[in-house]
Design an enzyme around this catalytic site. Structure first.
Site, PDB file in Angstrom:
ATOM      1  N   GLU A  90       0.826  -1.192   0.000  1.00  0.00           N
ATOM      2  CA  GLU A  90       0.000   0.000   0.000  1.00  0.00           C
ATOM      3  C   GLU A  90       0.866   1.250   0.000  1.00  0.00           C
ATOM      4  O   GLU A  90       2.045   1.211   0.371  1.00  0.00           O
ATOM      5  CB  GLU A  90      -0.878   0.008   1.242  1.00  0.00           C
ATOM      6  N   CYS A 103       3.540   8.169   1.734  1.00  0.00           N
ATOM      7  CA  CYS A 103       4.146   7.109   2.531  1.00  0.00           C
ATOM      8  C   CYS A 103       4.308   5.897   1.615  1.00  0.00           C
ATOM      9  O   CYS A 103       3.333   5.359   1.100  1.00  0.00           O
ATOM     10  CB  CYS A 103       3.239   6.813   3.725  1.00  0.00           C
ATOM     11  N   CYS A 110       7.417  -8.186   5.578  1.00  0.00           N
ATOM     12  CA  CYS A 110       8.666  -7.797   6.240  1.00  0.00           C
ATOM     13  C   CYS A 110       9.126  -8.962   7.092  1.00  0.00           C
ATOM     14  O   CYS A 110       8.327  -9.602   7.773  1.00  0.00           O
ATOM     15  CB  CYS A 110       8.453  -6.561   7.118  1.00  0.00           C
ATOM     16  N   CYS A 114       8.365  -7.358  13.965  1.00  0.00           N
ATOM     17  CA  CYS A 114       8.120  -6.590  15.185  1.00  0.00           C
ATOM     18  C   CYS A 114       6.760  -7.010  15.754  1.00  0.00           C
ATOM     19  O   CYS A 114       5.803  -7.228  15.010  1.00  0.00           O
ATOM     20  CB  CYS A 114       8.157  -5.098  14.888  1.00  0.00           C
ATOM     21  N   CYS A 117       3.375  -5.061  14.793  1.00  0.00           N
ATOM     22  CA  CYS A 117       3.240  -4.555  13.419  1.00  0.00           C
ATOM     23  C   CYS A 117       2.510  -5.552  12.542  1.00  0.00           C
ATOM     24  O   CYS A 117       2.899  -6.721  12.463  1.00  0.00           O
ATOM     25  CB  CYS A 117       4.623  -4.273  12.852  1.00  0.00           C
ATOM     26  N   CYS A 344       0.328   1.708   8.827  1.00  0.00           N
ATOM     27  CA  CYS A 344       1.294   0.706   8.388  1.00  0.00           C
ATOM     28  C   CYS A 344       0.730  -0.718   8.264  1.00  0.00           C
ATOM     29  O   CYS A 344       0.389  -1.343   9.256  1.00  0.00           O
ATOM     30  CB  CYS A 344       2.456   0.696   9.380  1.00  0.00           C
TER      31      CYS A 344
END
Ligand code: SAH
Ligand code: SF4
Length: 371
Positions: A90, A103, A110, A114, A117, A344
Site C-alpha cells: 500500500e 508514505c 517484512c 516486530c 506490526c 502501516c
C-alpha cells in the site's frame, strides 16, 4: 522490456550509451517520465521519430496495478497495489496545508517481525523492485493531478507530492540496493527533484546498512526505537538482539554528520501497559540524552489478532510531558485516515484476511455440497 521506472540517472545514461546516443537523451527522457509523468515513449516529441521507434521496441513505462483506491474524510488517500502472487502493498497520501506527503512501501511483507506490526505478522514475501518503489511516486502524482488536486504548490507548477516517507510496508534498509536507487530518482533534479530533507527513511535499526546509507545517499532519518532498554526492545523489535540499542544510537549519531537534518527522529509506538509508564519515559530520556533528536510518539494502530492495546490519550500526554520536561521536542503523531485504515500494513492485512475468509467460505460450501 526495460521499465524506465526501474532506471536511475546512471541507468538511463547507460541505456542511451548502449543505443549509441548522447547522454543528454537520458535527461530528456527523465523529464518525460518523472516530471511530465508520461507513460508513452511515442509522445516524447523532442526525440527524433526513429529513436522513439527504437525505444518503443525496447522500453516501457509501467506503473503499479491498483487494486483499490480510497479517500478518507480528511483527504488521506490510500492505494492498494498488486505486486503479483497474491501479494499487495500500500501507499498513502497525506495532505497538509504546506505539503503533500506520500508514505511509500519498500517490501511486500517484512521479515523483521516486530511484535506490534501487522506487516511483520504477514511475514516476508519479497523485495520491491526500483520500478515498484519509484512507480508509487509516479502513480500518486499522476492520480492526484488527474483528480484535479488543488494545492498552492501545484498551482505554481510543482508536483503534488512534495515529501516522501519510507514508512509503508517493509524495512527499507533490508532492500538496500533498490531503495537507494529509488531514492536517487526522488532526489534527481531531472526527475522528482526532492531535497534530501524532504525524503525520510524510517528503519528499525539495521546498523551496517545505516552506515552504508550515510555514505551512499544520506536523507532524513527516522529510527523506530519503541523501548528504552534492551530486554523490552528485544521483545518488541527482534532485530535488536542483533543490533542492540547502544550500537543503534552510535550509528544514528555517526549518520548525523552527513544527514540533511541535524537531528534524528525517534519513533515510539505507544503500547498500553508495555512501554508507556512515566518511569519508562524517564528511562528513554536518559538513554537518548546525548543524541540530537526529536521524539515522535505514535498511538498504536490496532489490528485483528494483536496482543496489544493503544495507550489511553491521557497516558500519551503524560509520557509526552515527561519528555518535554526533560528537554526533548516531542510530538504525538496525528492519526489520519482512520476510516480507511491508513496505517502501516493495515489494509493489505485485511485483504489477506479476506482471501483466507473466502477460502474458508468456499471450503465450507464444498463441504455442505458434499453432504
Ligand atoms: N520498517 C521500517 C519502516 C516501516 S514501519 C520501520 O520499522 O521503521 C513505519 C513505522 O510504523 C515504524 O515506526 C513502525 O514501528 C510503525 N508501526 C508499525 N506497526 C504499527 C502499528 N500497528 N501502529 C502504529 N505504528 C506502527
Ligand atoms: Fe518490519 Fe518495520 Fe513492521 Fe518492524 S515495524 S515488522 S521493521 S515494517
Amino acid at each position: 522490456m526495460i521499465n524506465l521506472l526501474d532506471l536511475d540517472a546512471a541507468g538511463l545514461v547507460a541505456l542511451f550509451a548502449d543505443l549509441g546516443e548522447k547522454p543528454y537523451r537520458a535527461k530528456q527522457v527523465s523529464h518525460w517520465v518523472h516530471q511530465r509523468l508520461s507513460d508513452n515513449v511515442a509522445a516524447m516529441t523532442d526525440l527524433a521519430r526513429p529513436l522513439r521507434e527504437r525505444l518503443a521496441d525496447l522500453v516501457e513505462i509501467r506503473g503499479p496495478t491498483v487494486v483499490s483506491d480510497t479517500t478518507a474524510g480528511d483527504g488521506t488517500r490510500k492505494w492498494l497495489l498488486d505486486v503479483g502472487a497474491g501479494n499487495a502493498v500500500e501507499m498513502v497520501y497525506i495532505p497538509e496545508d504546506d505539503r503533500g506527503t506520500l508514505c511509500v512501501s519498500s517490501q511486500a511483507g517484512c521479515a523483521l517481525d516486530c511484535a506490534f506490526c501487522s506487516t511483520g505478522k504477514q511475514g516476508f514475501n519479497r523485495n520491491l523492485t526500483t520500478a515498484e518503489i519509484v512507480g508509487q511516486l509516479w502513480h500518486a502524482n499522476r492520480a492526484l493531478l488527474a483528480n484535479g488536486i488543488s494545492a498552492p504548490w501545484v498551482d505554481q507548477g510543482r508536483a503534488p507530492i512534495t515529501n516522501v516517507v519510507m514508512m509503508g510496508m517493509g524495512e527499507p534498509l533490508a532492500n538496500y540496493e533498490n531503495v537507494v536507487a529509488a531514492m536517487r530518482v526522488m532526489l534527481d533534479d531531472n526527475a522528482y527533484g526532492l531535497s534530501r530533507r524532504r525524503v525520510t527513511l524510517s528503519t528499525s535499526g539495521l546498523v551496517p546498512a545505516l552506515d552504508r546509507l550515510r555514505e551512499d545517499c544520506p536523507v532524513a532519518l527516522a529510527v523506530s526505537l519503541h523501548a528504552g532498554n534492551d530486554p523490552l526492545r528485544d521483545r518488541l523489535v527482534p532485530i535488536n538482539r542483533k543490533y542492540p540499542i547502544r550500537e543503534l544510537l552510535a550509528a544514528s549519531v555517526r549518520y548525523l554528520d552527513r544527514a540533511p537534518r541535524d537531528f534524528v527522529t525517534f519513533e515510539y509506538v505507544m503500547l498500553d501497559g508495555v512501554n508507556d509508564s512515566d518511569e519508562q519515559a524517564r528511562e528513554l530520556a536518559a538513554l537518548v540524552r546525548d543524541v540530537p533528536c526529536k521524539i515522535n510518539l505514535i498511538p498504536w494502530n490496532p489490528f485483528p489478532g494483536a496482543e496489544f492495546a493503544t495507550s489511553p490519550r491521557s497516558r500519551i500526554l503524560a509520557f509526552q510531558k515527561t519528555l518535554i520536561d526533560a528537554g526533548f521536542v516531542t510530538t504525538i503523531r496525528k492519526t489520519r485516515g482512520e476510516d480507511i485504515d491508513a496505517a502501516c500494513g493495515q489494509l493489505a492485512g485485511r485483504v489477506q484476511d479476506r482471501t483466507k475468509r473466502q477460502i474458508r467460505i468456499q471450503r465450507a460450501a464444498a463441504h455442505t455440497a458434499a453432504h
